[in-house]
Design a protein around this motif. Structure first.
Motif, PDB file in Angstrom:
ATOM      1  N   PRO A  23       0.841  -1.195   0.000  1.00 25.88           N
ATOM      2  CA  PRO A  23       0.000   0.000   0.000  1.00 25.88           C
ATOM      3  C   PRO A  23       0.881   1.251   0.000  1.00 25.88           C
ATOM      4  CG  PRO A  23       0.041  -0.977   2.174  1.00 25.88           C
ATOM      5  CD  PRO A  23       0.779  -1.920   1.264  1.00 25.88           C
ATOM      6  N   PHE A  24       0.424   2.290  -0.675  1.00 17.80           N
ATOM      7  CA  PHE A  24       1.174   3.538  -0.741  1.00 17.80           C
ATOM      8  C   PHE A  24       0.443   4.584   0.075  1.00 17.80           C
ATOM      9  CE2 PHE A  24       2.511   7.555  -2.501  1.00 17.80           C
ATOM     10  CZ  PHE A  24       3.876   7.390  -2.528  1.00 17.80           C
ATOM     11  N   LYS A  25       1.173   5.247   0.944  1.00 19.24           N
ATOM     12  CA  LYS A  25       0.585   6.281   1.782  1.00 19.24           C
ATOM     13  C   LYS A  25       1.272   7.594   1.463  1.00 19.24           C
ATOM     14  CE  LYS A  25      -0.603   3.087   5.365  1.00 19.24           C
ATOM     15  NZ  LYS A  25       0.089   2.017   5.951  1.00 19.24           N
ATOM     16  N   PHE A  26       0.480   8.647   1.369  1.00 17.97           N
ATOM     17  CA  PHE A  26       1.035   9.948   1.023  1.00 17.97           C
ATOM     18  C   PHE A  26       1.974  10.489   2.098  1.00 17.97           C
ATOM     19  CE2 PHE A  26      -2.588   9.927  -1.890  1.00 17.97           C
ATOM     20  CZ  PHE A  26      -1.917  10.243  -3.058  1.00 17.97           C
ATOM     21  N   ALA A  27       1.830  10.055   3.329  1.00 18.92           N
ATOM     22  CA  ALA A  27       2.728  10.486   4.394  1.00 18.92           C
ATOM     23  C   ALA A  27       4.157  10.032   4.117  1.00 18.92           C
ATOM     24  CB  ALA A  27       2.252   9.949   5.736  1.00 18.92           C
ATOM     25  N   LYS A  28       4.290   8.976   3.344  1.00 20.47           N
ATOM     26  CA  LYS A  28       5.617   8.460   3.005  1.00 20.47           C
ATOM     27  C   LYS A  28       6.404   9.449   2.156  1.00 20.47           C
ATOM     28  CE  LYS A  28       7.801   4.482   0.855  1.00 20.47           C
ATOM     29  NZ  LYS A  28       7.615   3.193   0.213  1.00 20.47           N
ATOM     30  N   LEU A  29       5.710  10.324   1.427  1.00 26.93           N
ATOM     31  CA  LEU A  29       6.375  11.267   0.529  1.00 26.93           C
ATOM     32  C   LEU A  29       7.280  12.246   1.263  1.00 26.93           C
ATOM     33  CD1 LEU A  29       3.464  12.102  -1.912  1.00 26.93           C
ATOM     34  CD2 LEU A  29       5.419  10.618  -2.324  1.00 26.93           C
ATOM     35  N   LEU A  30       6.998  12.523   2.528  1.00 27.22           N
ATOM     36  CA  LEU A  30       7.793  13.482   3.290  1.00 27.22           C
ATOM     37  C   LEU A  30       8.532  12.842   4.460  1.00 27.22           C
ATOM     38  CD1 LEU A  30       5.224  16.409   3.339  1.00 27.22           C
ATOM     39  CD2 LEU A  30       7.195  16.128   1.837  1.00 27.22           C
ATOM     40  N   ASP A  31       8.529  11.533   4.533  1.00 28.76           N
ATOM     41  CA  ASP A  31       9.147  10.824   5.652  1.00 28.76           C
ATOM     42  C   ASP A  31      10.568  10.391   5.305  1.00 28.76           C
ATOM     43  OD1 ASP A  31       9.685   9.409   7.929  1.00 28.76           O
ATOM     44  OD2 ASP A  31       8.352   7.734   7.462  1.00 28.76           O
ATOM     45  N   PRO A  32      11.591  10.996   5.939  1.00 31.10           N
ATOM     46  CA  PRO A  32      12.964  10.594   5.635  1.00 31.10           C
ATOM     47  C   PRO A  32      13.320   9.195   6.137  1.00 31.10           C
ATOM     48  CG  PRO A  32      12.947  12.397   7.231  1.00 31.10           C
ATOM     49  CD  PRO A  32      11.537  12.127   6.840  1.00 31.10           C
ATOM     50  N   GLU A  33      12.519   8.650   7.030  1.00 29.98           N
ATOM     51  CA  GLU A  33      12.784   7.310   7.565  1.00 29.98           C
ATOM     52  C   GLU A  33      12.132   6.208   6.725  1.00 29.98           C
ATOM     53  OE1 GLU A  33      14.832   6.843  10.133  1.00 29.98           O
ATOM     54  OE2 GLU A  33      15.110   9.012  10.165  1.00 29.98           O
ATOM     55  N   ALA A  34      11.317   6.563   5.748  1.00 27.85           N
ATOM     56  CA  ALA A  34      10.617   5.573   4.936  1.00 27.85           C
ATOM     57  C   ALA A  34      11.596   4.836   4.034  1.00 27.85           C
ATOM     58  CB  ALA A  34       9.540   6.248   4.097  1.00 27.85           C
ATOM     59  N   LYS A  38      13.591   1.169  -5.859  1.00 26.03           N
ATOM     60  CA  LYS A  38      13.976   1.992  -7.004  1.00 26.03           C
ATOM     61  C   LYS A  38      12.779   2.396  -7.859  1.00 26.03           C
ATOM     62  CE  LYS A  38      17.462   2.289 -10.563  1.00 26.03           C
ATOM     63  NZ  LYS A  38      18.649   1.720 -11.145  1.00 26.03           N
ATOM     64  N   ASP A  39      11.835   1.499  -8.055  1.00 24.72           N
ATOM     65  CA  ASP A  39      10.661   1.804  -8.883  1.00 24.72           C
ATOM     66  C   ASP A  39       9.759   2.838  -8.227  1.00 24.72           C
ATOM     67  OD1 ASP A  39      11.417   0.100 -10.918  1.00 24.72           O
ATOM     68  OD2 ASP A  39      10.361  -1.613 -10.048  1.00 24.72           O
ATOM     69  N   GLN A  40       9.525   2.708  -6.938  1.00 23.35           N
ATOM     70  CA  GLN A  40       8.673   3.666  -6.245  1.00 23.35           C
ATOM     71  C   GLN A  40       9.275   5.064  -6.274  1.00 23.35           C
ATOM     72  OE1 GLN A  40       8.220   2.101  -2.282  1.00 23.35           O
ATOM     73  NE2 GLN A  40       6.173   1.310  -2.732  1.00 23.35           N
ATOM     74  N   LEU A  41      10.553   5.167  -5.968  1.00 19.33           N
ATOM     75  CA  LEU A  41      11.201   6.476  -5.966  1.00 19.33           C
ATOM     76  C   LEU A  41      11.216   7.064  -7.365  1.00 19.33           C
ATOM     77  CD1 LEU A  41      12.637   8.632  -4.337  1.00 19.33           C
ATOM     78  CD2 LEU A  41      14.787   7.486  -4.855  1.00 19.33           C
ATOM     79  N   ALA A  87      17.476  14.655  -1.827  1.00 23.43           N
ATOM     80  CA  ALA A  87      18.668  14.836  -0.996  1.00 23.43           C
ATOM     81  C   ALA A  87      18.354  15.477   0.353  1.00 23.43           C
ATOM     82  CB  ALA A  87      19.699  15.676  -1.732  1.00 23.43           C
ATOM     83  N   MET A  88      17.443  16.437   0.370  1.00 22.38           N
ATOM     84  CA  MET A  88      17.199  17.181   1.609  1.00 22.38           C
ATOM     85  C   MET A  88      15.948  16.740   2.353  1.00 22.38           C
ATOM     86  SD  MET A  88      18.189  20.939   0.323  1.00 22.38           S
ATOM     87  CE  MET A  88      19.578  21.153  -0.768  1.00 22.38           C
ATOM     88  N   ILE A  89      14.906  16.350   1.628  1.00 18.12           N
ATOM     89  CA  ILE A  89      13.679  15.938   2.304  1.00 18.12           C
ATOM     90  C   ILE A  89      13.713  14.454   2.635  1.00 18.12           C
ATOM     91  CG2 ILE A  89      11.178  15.688   2.064  1.00 18.12           C
ATOM     92  CD1 ILE A  89      11.209  18.302   0.489  1.00 18.12           C
ATOM     93  N   LEU A  90      13.997  13.618   1.630  1.00 19.60           N
ATOM     94  CA  LEU A  90      14.021  12.175   1.878  1.00 19.60           C
ATOM     95  C   LEU A  90      15.334  11.699   2.489  1.00 19.60           C
ATOM     96  CD1 LEU A  90      12.275  10.707  -1.271  1.00 19.60           C
ATOM     97  CD2 LEU A  90      11.300  11.204   0.958  1.00 19.60           C
ATOM     98  N   LYS A  91      16.403  12.423   2.247  1.00 18.35           N
ATOM     99  CA  LYS A  91      17.742  12.091   2.775  1.00 18.35           C
ATOM    100  C   LYS A  91      18.130  10.644   2.455  1.00 18.35           C
ATOM    101  CE  LYS A  91      17.254  15.493   6.316  1.00 18.35           C
ATOM    102  NZ  LYS A  91      16.886  15.798   7.663  1.00 18.35           N
ATOM    103  N   ILE A  92      17.966  10.281   1.186  1.00 17.94           N
ATOM    104  CA  ILE A  92      18.327   8.924   0.775  1.00 17.94           C
ATOM    105  C   ILE A  92      19.781   8.898   0.317  1.00 17.94           C
ATOM    106  CG2 ILE A  92      15.978   8.357   0.069  1.00 17.94           C
ATOM    107  CD1 ILE A  92      16.974   8.682  -2.832  1.00 17.94           C
TER     108      ILE A  92
END
Length: 128
Positions: A23-34, A38-41, A87-92
């Protein structure tokens, strides 16, 4: 009717449990811990770029800006937003996803096409 709904919900639950359809949750879009695959990003970066392209194309067509420099300005804005997002929001760690070049290239050519289409159509329809 109730049976088909329960069959569908059972099938959906089975797919989610097996990891095939997370399942995809919109909260994941701003969560650096998520965690991202590769496909989702790639999908998220692609659609962010499309929204930026459509917005800029509509805006620059309505304002009547002309000249090739605006194409390069769009590319800089779009790439800056994408870089800032991952780089700054997701910090991946970009190396896990193919490096900066692969992430910055995701959806680039499709967004350039949408940008040019929106810019030319709005400019032509509004100012001629």
């Amino acid at each position: 009717m109730k049976e088909s709904k329960s069959v569908k919900s059972n099938a959906l639950r089975h797919l989610q449990e097996n990891g095939h359809f997370p399942p995809f949750k919109f909260a994941k879009l701003l969560d650096p811990e998520a965690s991202w695959d590769k496909d989702q990003l790639g999908d998220v970066l692609h659609w962010i770029r499309q929204v930026v392209a459509l917005f800029n194309g509509l805006l620059w067509g309505a304002i009547p800006v002309v000249g090739g420099i605006w194409i390069f300005i769009f590319l800089a804005i779009s790439s800056g937003i994408i870089y800032g997002y991952y780089a700054m929001i997701l910090k991946i760690d970009e190396e896990e996803f193919g490096g900066h070049a692969a992430l910055l290239q995701e959806g680039l050519f499709a967004s350039l096409t949408l940008f040019l289409l929106a810019w030319i159509l709005v400019y032509s329809l509004a100012h001629f």
